[in-house]
Scaffold this motif. Structure first.
Motif, mmCIF file in Angstrom:
data_model
loop_
_atom_site.group_PDB
_atom_site.id
_atom_site.type_symbol
_atom_site.label_atom_id
_atom_site.label_comp_id
_atom_site.label_asym_id
_atom_site.label_seq_id
_atom_site.Cartn_x
_atom_site.Cartn_y
_atom_site.Cartn_z
ATOM 1 N N ILE A 228 32.998 50.040 33.939
ATOM 2 C CA ILE A 228 34.778 50.222 33.614
ATOM 3 C C ILE A 228 35.042 48.969 32.735
ATOM 4 C CG2 ILE A 228 35.725 49.534 35.859
ATOM 5 C CD1 ILE A 228 37.688 51.796 35.469
ATOM 6 N N THR A 229 35.917 49.660 31.790
ATOM 7 C CA THR A 229 36.445 48.496 30.981
ATOM 8 C C THR A 229 38.029 48.298 31.230
ATOM 9 O OG1 THR A 229 36.829 49.903 29.016
ATOM 10 C CG2 THR A 229 34.615 48.988 29.052
ATOM 11 N N LEU B 219 40.927 51.012 31.575
ATOM 12 C CA LEU B 219 42.096 51.145 32.833
ATOM 13 C C LEU B 219 43.516 51.187 31.988
ATOM 14 C CD1 LEU B 219 40.124 48.557 35.172
ATOM 15 C CD2 LEU B 219 40.754 51.055 35.410
ATOM 16 N N SER B 220 43.336 50.141 30.834
ATOM 17 C CA SER B 220 44.750 50.102 30.184
ATOM 18 C C SER B 220 45.113 51.514 29.646
ATOM 19 C CB SER B 220 44.566 49.184 29.160
ATOM 20 O OG SER B 220 45.805 49.036 28.276
ATOM 21 N N GLY B 221 44.303 52.404 29.216
ATOM 22 C CA GLY B 221 44.536 53.685 28.652
ATOM 23 C C GLY B 221 45.147 54.612 29.576
ATOM 24 N N MET B 222 44.411 54.454 30.631
ATOM 25 C CA MET B 222 44.887 55.478 32.096
ATOM 26 C C MET B 222 46.378 54.793 32.277
ATOM 27 S SD MET B 222 42.607 57.511 32.292
ATOM 28 C CE MET B 222 43.248 58.496 33.535
ATOM 29 N N ALA C 66 46.693 48.326 39.335
ATOM 30 C CA ALA C 66 46.137 47.506 40.201
ATOM 31 C C ALA C 66 44.591 47.357 39.999
ATOM 32 C CB ALA C 66 46.534 48.205 41.750
ATOM 33 N N ALA C 67 43.911 48.389 39.880
ATOM 34 C CA ALA C 67 42.597 48.390 39.413
ATOM 35 C C ALA C 67 42.359 47.392 38.449
ATOM 36 C CB ALA C 67 42.022 49.848 39.162
ATOM 37 N N MET C 68 43.180 47.760 37.119
ATOM 38 C CA MET C 68 42.883 46.664 36.033
ATOM 39 C C MET C 68 42.995 45.233 36.310
ATOM 40 S SD MET C 68 44.444 46.846 32.172
ATOM 41 C CE MET C 68 46.061 46.539 32.672
ATOM 42 N N VAL C 69 44.131 44.847 37.183
ATOM 43 C CA VAL C 69 44.386 43.515 37.784
ATOM 44 C C VAL C 69 43.145 43.199 38.759
ATOM 45 C CG1 VAL C 69 45.823 42.022 39.077
ATOM 46 C CG2 VAL C 69 46.780 43.738 37.655
ATOM 47 N N GLY C 70 42.561 44.083 39.386
ATOM 48 C CA GLY C 70 41.451 43.672 40.292
ATOM 49 C C GLY C 70 40.278 43.322 39.570
ATOM 50 N N VAL C 71 40.038 44.101 38.522
ATOM 51 C CA VAL C 71 38.804 43.921 37.559
ATOM 52 C C VAL C 71 38.972 42.507 36.781
ATOM 53 C CG1 VAL C 71 37.663 44.675 35.598
ATOM 54 C CG2 VAL C 71 38.079 46.257 37.258
ATOM 55 N N GLN C 72 40.147 42.050 36.308
ATOM 56 C CA GLN C 72 40.241 41.094 35.690
ATOM 57 C C GLN C 72 40.190 39.780 36.370
ATOM 58 O OE1 GLN C 72 39.839 41.566 32.347
ATOM 59 N NE2 GLN C 72 41.687 41.100 31.518
ATOM 60 N N VAL C 73 40.674 39.932 37.875
ATOM 61 C CA VAL C 73 40.631 38.800 38.744
ATOM 62 C C VAL C 73 39.000 38.516 39.064
ATOM 63 C CG1 VAL C 73 41.042 38.298 41.064
ATOM 64 C CG2 VAL C 73 42.924 39.151 39.703
ATOM 65 N N VAL D 182 39.457 35.127 31.611
ATOM 66 C CA VAL D 182 40.844 35.801 31.572
ATOM 67 C C VAL D 182 41.970 34.606 31.503
ATOM 68 C CG1 VAL D 182 42.392 37.479 32.565
ATOM 69 C CG2 VAL D 182 39.885 37.576 32.750
ATOM 70 N N SER D 183 42.647 34.662 30.549
ATOM 71 C CA SER D 183 43.819 33.660 30.550
ATOM 72 C C SER D 183 44.812 33.823 31.482
ATOM 73 C CB SER D 183 44.594 33.701 29.075
ATOM 74 O OG SER D 183 45.438 35.065 29.169
ATOM 75 N N SER D 184 45.284 32.463 32.003
ATOM 76 C CA SER D 184 46.359 32.194 32.925
ATOM 77 C C SER D 184 47.384 33.344 32.699
ATOM 78 C CB SER D 184 46.583 30.634 33.398
ATOM 79 O OG SER D 184 45.212 29.998 33.719
ATOM 80 N N ALA D 185 47.956 33.035 31.639
ATOM 81 C CA ALA D 185 49.328 33.632 31.223
ATOM 82 C C ALA D 185 49.013 35.499 31.484
ATOM 83 C CB ALA D 185 49.521 33.676 29.709
ATOM 84 N N TRP D 186 47.906 36.055 31.112
ATOM 85 C CA TRP D 186 47.575 37.242 31.366
ATOM 86 C C TRP D 186 47.698 37.365 32.966
ATOM 87 C CZ3 TRP D 186 45.069 41.156 34.084
ATOM 88 C CH2 TRP D 186 45.191 42.088 33.840
ATOM 89 N N LEU D 187 46.780 36.641 34.018
ATOM 90 C CA LEU D 187 46.944 36.837 35.181
ATOM 91 C C LEU D 187 48.398 36.717 35.912
ATOM 92 C CD1 LEU D 187 43.788 34.787 36.051
ATOM 93 C CD2 LEU D 187 44.008 37.237 36.308
ATOM 94 N N TRP D 188 49.194 35.704 35.387
ATOM 95 C CA TRP D 188 50.442 35.796 35.998
ATOM 96 C C TRP D 188 51.374 36.705 35.622
ATOM 97 C CZ3 TRP D 188 52.096 32.733 39.715
ATOM 98 C CH2 TRP D 188 51.526 31.491 40.001
ATOM 99 N N LEU D 189 51.529 37.245 34.295
ATOM 100 C CA LEU D 189 52.158 38.422 33.900
ATOM 101 C C LEU D 189 51.787 39.662 34.756
ATOM 102 C CD1 LEU D 189 52.494 37.974 29.849
ATOM 103 C CD2 LEU D 189 54.347 37.636 31.528
ATOM 104 N N SER D 190 50.658 39.696 34.698
ATOM 105 C CA SER D 190 50.027 41.186 35.399
ATOM 106 C C SER D 190 50.333 41.117 36.940
ATOM 107 C CB SER D 190 48.508 41.161 35.212
ATOM 108 O OG SER D 190 47.896 40.219 35.576
ATOM 109 N N SER D 191 50.493 39.816 37.490
ATOM 110 C CA SER D 191 50.559 39.957 39.075
ATOM 111 C C SER D 191 51.922 40.169 39.230
ATOM 112 C CB SER D 191 50.219 38.416 39.481
ATOM 113 O OG SER D 191 48.892 38.294 39.448
ATOM 114 N N VAL D 192 53.003 39.502 38.402
ATOM 115 C CA VAL D 192 54.214 39.786 38.622
ATOM 116 C C VAL D 192 54.566 41.326 38.314
ATOM 117 C CG1 VAL D 192 56.570 39.353 37.748
ATOM 118 C CG2 VAL D 192 55.066 37.615 38.048
ATOM 119 N N LEU D 193 53.963 41.979 37.263
ATOM 120 C CA LEU D 193 54.234 43.379 36.884
ATOM 121 C C LEU D 193 53.660 44.260 38.187
ATOM 122 C CD1 LEU D 193 54.922 45.595 35.027
ATOM 123 C CD2 LEU D 193 52.908 45.219 33.787
ATOM 124 N N LEU D 194 52.327 43.722 38.562
ATOM 125 C CA LEU D 194 51.994 44.801 39.738
ATOM 126 C C LEU D 194 52.958 44.795 40.808
ATOM 127 C CD1 LEU D 194 49.770 46.438 41.010
ATOM 128 C CD2 LEU D 194 48.548 44.370 41.640
#
Length: 431
Positions: free
Chosen positions: A52-53, A57-60, A121-128, A138-150
């Motif tokens: 899975i890419t 996940l982003s598309g779903m 949540a699955a997308m964040v899990g894959v990226q983590v 994976v950039s720290s900025a992406w991880l921080w933004l996505s964690s807050v968003l989740l």
């Protein structure tokens, strides 16, 4: 009246014959289940979980997010009601009774919102996992933004659970609004970040155009935010009749009003009168906000968006209808009495109707329907509305029952009628 009180309501059929009428199998829950099962099917049959890419996940996430947001768009809601009520009266009752469940569209909203949160949540899990396996991938900025968003998405889902939403409705409303706005901004942040990291123009990103559409959908009601003058008539300390002149809505619509547009909104049924400009609302004491409104009558209120179709609009799908209303539930019924598009039998149960709502309103109702049954609970006590509804259906040969009452009573009347094969409708308190 006496004949209806002597009505014998037959027992419910065996459970196996009426299982579809049970609340757990409501159209709302069915639509929610369809969305969730559709997403589950994508997991089981379409998506290879081992390869899975993030793009998949982003598309779903975006597909489900779009459904969740757009299905609540006021123009789309009105279009759904318009489409559903185009079903001809000549069509079989089983088709018309299903079309009349159009107001359960919130099941699509809930199912898609839960699914979008799950996919994200699955997308964040894959990226983590990628980050742990290959630090720096994976950039720290992406991880921080996505964690807050989740966190925001999960908060919205939790606050929308029925038992939490019902108990903390003001909190639910504010979380839905402010966390929703915050989530939208974070989705924009992730989209801009992805474009920057990939060095591709935003206009080449499908996510960008989807977010543009969703942002416009969310913003459109607020672009019509305005403060309007109102005139008030207070027939009693329990209710007030509020008149608006800034527009003339269609019968069966509702308007949300506020005294503080960022914090709290309340929707009420519009009561337009044929041939007259403007409309009225009936606001009765049902909590802190309405209590303060009645005691301290404002000269202006905030409105936003457009008037939106409500459950009683489905009346035109039937040859005749029995309306059950309690208290200020007469508000959503009145425009249909005045419009007289469908033969109606009204049963209105309320305490001291003339004392509470005024002679003028009661006389207006009786002029529109001289045969209305107005049950004064101060004089006669509370009626068995299931018995009265069933008796009225049998007496006038109505095809459906529409109940406008409190949540518990509405659910009881709708369930009892549906269990006996009578199409029945009422608000579902999903917002």
């Amino acid at each position: 009246m006496d004949a209806l009180t002597r009505t014998v309501v037959p027992p419910k059929p065996a459970l196996w014959r009426r299982w579809t009428s049970l609340p757990m199998f409501s159209y709302y829950n069915r639509l929610m289940a369809v969305v969730l099962l559709g997403n589950a099917a994508c997991v089981l049959m379409v998506v290879d979980v081992h390869t899975i890419t993030v793009e998949t996940l982003s598309g779903m996430v975006l597909i489900n997010l779009s459904v969740a947001i757009l299905i609540r768009q006021q123009y789309l809601i009105n279009a759904l009601f318009w489409l559903a009520t185009r079903v001809p009266l000549a069509w079989p009752l089983r088709v018309r009774r299903s079309a009349a469940k159009v107001y359960h569209f919130g099941g699509l909203h809930s199912g898609a919102a839960v699914a979008a949160t799950g996919w994200f949540a699955a997308m964040v899990g894959v990226q983590v996992a990628r980050h742990l396996q290959q630090p720096g991938s994976v950039s720290s900025a992406w991880l921080w933004l996505s964690s807050v968003l989740l966190g925001l998405l999960m908060l919205i889902v939790v606050m929308a659970l029925p038992w939490i939403r019902g108990r903390f409705h003001n909190g639910f409303e504010r979380v839905h609004r402010f966390a929703g706005w915050g989530a939208l901004l974070l989705f924009w942040g992730l989209t801009l970040l992805a474009s920057s990291e990939a060095s591709t123009p935003l206009s080449h990103s499908g996510s960008f155009w989807v977010l543009v559409l969703l942002t416009l959908s969310i913003a459109s009601p607020w672009l019509r935010l305005r403060k309007v003058a109102i005139k008030q008539t207070r027939p009693s300390t329990h209710a007030v009749l509020t008149r608006f002149s800034h527009t003339t809505p269609f019968a069966g619509s509702s308007t949300a009003i506020s005294r503080n547009p960022l914090l709290e909104w309340h929707s009420f049924a519009n009561i337009p009168a044929p041939g007259e400009a403007g409309f009225r609302l009936i606001i009765s004491r049902a909590g802190d906000w309405t209590g303060r409104f009645i005691e301290d009558l404002p000269s202006h209120v905030w409105v936003k968006g457009i008037t939106t179709a409500g459950v009683a609009n489905v009346e035109t799908l039937f040859k005749s209808v029995v309306y059950i209303a309690t208290g200020s539930g007469i508000g959503p019924v009145m425009p249909h009495l005045l419009a007289a598009q469908v033969p109606i039998q009204l049963i209105w149960s309320t305490r001291s109707p003339r004392k509470t709502y005024g002679d003028e309103l009661v006389d207006e109702i009786l002029r529109a329907q001289p045969g209305a049954l107005i049950w004064d609970t101060d004089e006669r006590g509370k009626p068995d509305l299931v018995q009265l509804a069933y008796g009225a259906v049998q007496t006038v040969g109505a095809e459906a029952v529409i109940c406008i009452a409190n949540q518990a009573l509405t659910q009881r009347v709708v369930h009892e009628m549906e269990a006996r094969g009578i199409p029945a409708y009422g608000a579902i308190w999903d917002s």
